[in-house]
Scaffold this motif. Structure first.
Motif, PDB file in Angstrom:
ATOM      1  N   GLY A  28       0.806  -1.216   0.000  1.00 13.31           N
ATOM      2  CA  GLY A  28       0.000   0.000   0.000  1.00 13.31           C
ATOM      3  C   GLY A  28       0.837   1.263   0.000  1.00 13.31           C
ATOM      4  N   PRO A  29       1.839   1.365   0.884  1.00 15.75           N
ATOM      5  CA  PRO A  29       2.699   2.542   0.845  1.00 15.75           C
ATOM      6  C   PRO A  29       3.390   2.737  -0.506  1.00 15.75           C
ATOM      7  N   ILE A  34       3.844   6.247  -5.409  1.00 15.43           N
ATOM      8  CA  ILE A  34       3.789   6.569  -6.831  1.00 15.43           C
ATOM      9  C   ILE A  34       2.935   7.806  -7.061  1.00 15.43           C
ATOM     10  N   LEU A  35       1.755   7.828  -6.444  1.00 13.04           N
ATOM     11  CA  LEU A  35       0.851   8.966  -6.613  1.00 13.04           C
ATOM     12  C   LEU A  35       1.457  10.237  -6.037  1.00 13.04           C
ATOM     13  N   PRO A  60      12.870   1.950  12.025  1.00 14.35           N
ATOM     14  CA  PRO A  60      12.772   3.285  12.612  1.00 14.35           C
ATOM     15  C   PRO A  60      12.181   4.297  11.639  1.00 14.35           C
ATOM     16  N   ARG A  61      11.518   5.306  12.197  1.00 14.84           N
ATOM     17  CA  ARG A  61      10.877   6.326  11.355  1.00 14.84           C
ATOM     18  C   ARG A  61      11.894   7.025  10.452  1.00 14.84           C
ATOM     19  N   ASP A  62      13.090   7.247  10.972  1.00 14.74           N
ATOM     20  CA  ASP A  62      14.112   7.921  10.189  1.00 14.74           C
ATOM     21  C   ASP A  62      14.949   6.948   9.357  1.00 14.74           C
ATOM     22  N   GLY A  63      14.608   5.661   9.413  1.00 17.94           N
ATOM     23  CA  GLY A  63      15.378   4.661   8.687  1.00 17.94           C
ATOM     24  C   GLY A  63      15.095   4.662   7.198  1.00 17.94           C
ATOM     25  N   SER A  64      15.908   3.937   6.470  1.00 19.18           N
ATOM     26  CA  SER A  64      15.863   3.959   5.008  1.00 19.18           C
ATOM     27  C   SER A  64      14.526   3.503   4.455  1.00 19.18           C
ATOM     28  N   ASP A  65      13.946   2.452   5.012  1.00 17.27           N
ATOM     29  CA  ASP A  65      12.716   1.900   4.450  1.00 17.27           C
ATOM     30  C   ASP A  65      11.553   2.869   4.607  1.00 17.27           C
ATOM     31  N   MET A  66      11.381   3.406   5.812  1.00 13.65           N
ATOM     32  CA  MET A  66      10.285   4.350   6.042  1.00 13.65           C
ATOM     33  C   MET A  66      10.468   5.609   5.208  1.00 13.65           C
ATOM     34  N   GLN A  67      11.680   6.091   5.116  1.00 10.53           N
ATOM     35  CA  GLN A  67      11.923   7.303   4.345  1.00 10.53           C
ATOM     36  C   GLN A  67      11.636   7.079   2.868  1.00 10.53           C
ATOM     37  N   ASN A  68      12.022   5.929   2.353  1.00 11.22           N
ATOM     38  CA  ASN A  68      11.808   5.665   0.934  1.00 11.22           C
ATOM     39  C   ASN A  68      10.338   5.414   0.608  1.00 11.22           C
ATOM     40  N   LEU A  69       9.611   4.768   1.516  1.00 11.52           N
ATOM     41  CA  LEU A  69       8.210   4.436   1.257  1.00 11.52           C
ATOM     42  C   LEU A  69       7.277   5.631   1.418  1.00 11.52           C
ATOM     43  N   VAL A 173       9.018  -8.719  -4.424  1.00 10.91           N
ATOM     44  CA  VAL A 173       8.386  -8.722  -5.738  1.00 10.91           C
ATOM     45  C   VAL A 173       6.870  -8.604  -5.641  1.00 10.91           C
ATOM     46  N   ALA A 174       6.253  -9.419  -4.808  1.00  5.64           N
ATOM     47  CA  ALA A 174       4.788  -9.418  -4.712  1.00  5.64           C
ATOM     48  C   ALA A 174       4.279  -8.116  -4.126  1.00  5.64           C
ATOM     49  N   ASP A 175       4.930  -7.631  -3.086  1.00  6.43           N
ATOM     50  CA  ASP A 175       4.512  -6.380  -2.449  1.00  6.43           C
ATOM     51  C   ASP A 175       4.547  -5.217  -3.433  1.00  6.43           C
ATOM     52  N   VAL A 176       5.694  -5.012  -4.046  1.00  6.78           N
ATOM     53  CA  VAL A 176       5.846  -3.853  -4.916  1.00  6.78           C
ATOM     54  C   VAL A 176       4.972  -3.983  -6.152  1.00  6.78           C
ATOM     55  N   ALA A 177       4.871  -5.199  -6.699  1.00  2.00           N
ATOM     56  CA  ALA A 177       4.007  -5.395  -7.860  1.00  2.00           C
ATOM     57  C   ALA A 177       2.555  -5.085  -7.523  1.00  2.00           C
ATOM     58  N   ALA A 178       2.085  -5.514  -6.343  1.00  4.80           N
ATOM     59  CA  ALA A 178       0.712  -5.204  -5.942  1.00  4.80           C
ATOM     60  C   ALA A 178       0.517  -3.695  -5.840  1.00  4.80           C
ATOM     61  N   GLY A 179       1.528  -2.982  -5.325  1.00  5.64           N
ATOM     62  CA  GLY A 179       1.433  -1.533  -5.254  1.00  5.64           C
ATOM     63  C   GLY A 179       1.354  -0.885  -6.616  1.00  5.64           C
TER      64      GLY A 179
END
Length: 401
Positions: A28-29, A34-35, A60-69, A173-179
């Motif tokens: 979802g994120p 994208i939008l 973490p909120r400031d971590g790479s994954d949260m920042q990128n998403l 793959v599945a997560d990002v493709a669903a997004g």
């Protein structure tokens, strides 16, 4: 285009859309990201800090994954389990274009964010739902995660070396493709709404997205009744297409057509192999895959990767290096494409995030900001709804925002 801070670049392709993002984890994120990168006003609606026991599921909120998403979004903290929180959300939905959620299918009804409830408030609303396995059916209530979908969608059964057992892909793959599929559905619904004036409900799942991503492997079974097996680094239906070891490492070789095969044979000094009936056609090479490998392996071991890449490029034979992630972003073509984008973070300073892979010439995407703190924009969003400072303070004291 080189790596740059995109804050100075034009944007706005979707600036007329307001999106309420109720999602978490990744699919979802990724959809809402994208939008947001194309200019939509994406409001990340999330529980106030400390309410959700799984709020650190992406680190973490400031971590790479949260920042990128969650870059390019605004954040509204809102407790949807409280009646006051649900009422505020309904007021937001009345003026929104899109709601995106990835709860388990039954949760949206308990929270009153199902399509029927939202459409009663706003007939133009588009609801996008992303689940693990679909909105109904025998697995609808199951929790869905990327690796589970990779296994059920067939990816893990064809990934890895023959006989080594199932192997997950090294990316979600599945997560990002669903997004991506959900974002495609949202934009399709937005375009259709221009004709009908009405919104609609669209939904996808990790399982559906993963099966769709299997593409030709799935079609081999459906059309030809072939069950694909693990092929390691070799392409399952084309050879020599795969990894070749060189004098100092590895490269990817992509010889698919018969003309490319003949070019390769000339480049390695064996032009007669291009006409040899044992190797001259795709079918023949597949039948004799082991012999093709035995012919090429000692040849490629004779030169370095860099030398082979230069030779193969000059001969118009598809080939490429095999990079670690640091090498990916050091490649001059990747830098030219701007796939690392710098934004300013309030605590970390300048950080680089993954760029948007589709460019529009007049209204290109833009990563407008780092991911917000929880509730960073609550006050301004609530003020836009007409709530005054006193009312907002009461909501904060009561744990609604």
């Amino acid at each position: 285009m080189t790596e740059t801070d995109t804050a100075s670049q034009p944007t706005g392709a979707l600036s007329h859309l307001r999106v309420l993002d109720l999602t978490r984890v990744r699919a979802g994120p990724a959809c809402c990201r994208i939008l947001a990168d194309y200019g939509a006003d994406v409001i990340k609606v999330e529980a106030p800090a400390g309410v959700d026991p799984n709020e650190t599921i992406n680190g973490p909120r400031d971590g790479s994954d949260m920042q990128n998403l969650h870059r390019s979004k605004r954040s509204l903290s809102l407790n949807l389990k409280m009646p006051e929180g649900q009422e505020i959300f309904r007021r937001l939905a009345a003026g929104a274009d899109v709601v995106v959620e990835n709860y388990r299918p039954d949760v949206k009804y308990r929270l009153g964010v199902d399509y029927e409830s939202l459409a009663a408030i706003n007939p133009r609303i588009i609801l996008a739902s992303i689940s693990g396995f679909g909105q109904d059916g025998p697995y609808a209530a199951r929790a869905g995660f990327d690796q589970i979908a990779q296994g059920m969608g067939g990816l893990m059964a064809v990934t890895g070396l023959p006989g080594q057992g199932p192997v997950r892909a090294g990316a979600a793959v599945a997560d990002v493709a669903a997004g991506v599929f959900a974002a495609t559905g949202i934009l399709t619904a937005v375009i259709e709404r221009e004709k009908s004036g009405r919104g609609q409900w669209l939904h996808t799942s990790l399982l559906e997205a993963q099966i769709a991503m299997m593409d030709f492997q799935a079609a081999r079974y459906l059309v030809e009744d072939e069950v694909p097996e693990q092929a390691g680094n070799d392409h399952p239906v084309s050879t020599p297409t795969g990894v070749q070891q060189t004098a100092d490492g590895y490269l990817n070789l992509g010889v698919a057509g018969d003309g490319q095969w003949r070019s390769l044979c000339r480049e390695i000094g064996r032009p007669e192999l291009g006409e040899d009936p044992d190797f001259a056609t795709v079918e023949a090479r597949l039948h004799n895959r082991r012999q093709v490998r035995e012919l090429l392996d000692p040849v490629f071991l004779g030169e370095t990767t860099a030398t082979w890449l230069k030779r193969l490029e000059a001969a118009n034979i598809p080939a490429g290096p095999i990079y670690r992630m640091d090498e990916v972003f050091s490649d001059p073509q990747v830098a030219h494409l701007g796939m690392a984008t710098t934004v300013e973070h309030v605590r970390r300073g300048p950080i680089r995030l993954v760029g948007t892979p589709v460019r529009l010439t007049r209204t290109p995407p833009r990563i407008s900001s780092a991911a917000p703190d929880v509730g960073e924009h609550s006050e301004e969003i609530l003020q836009d709804l007409g709530l005054d400072a006193e009312r907002i303070a009461v909501l904060r004291r009561n744990g609604v925002v």
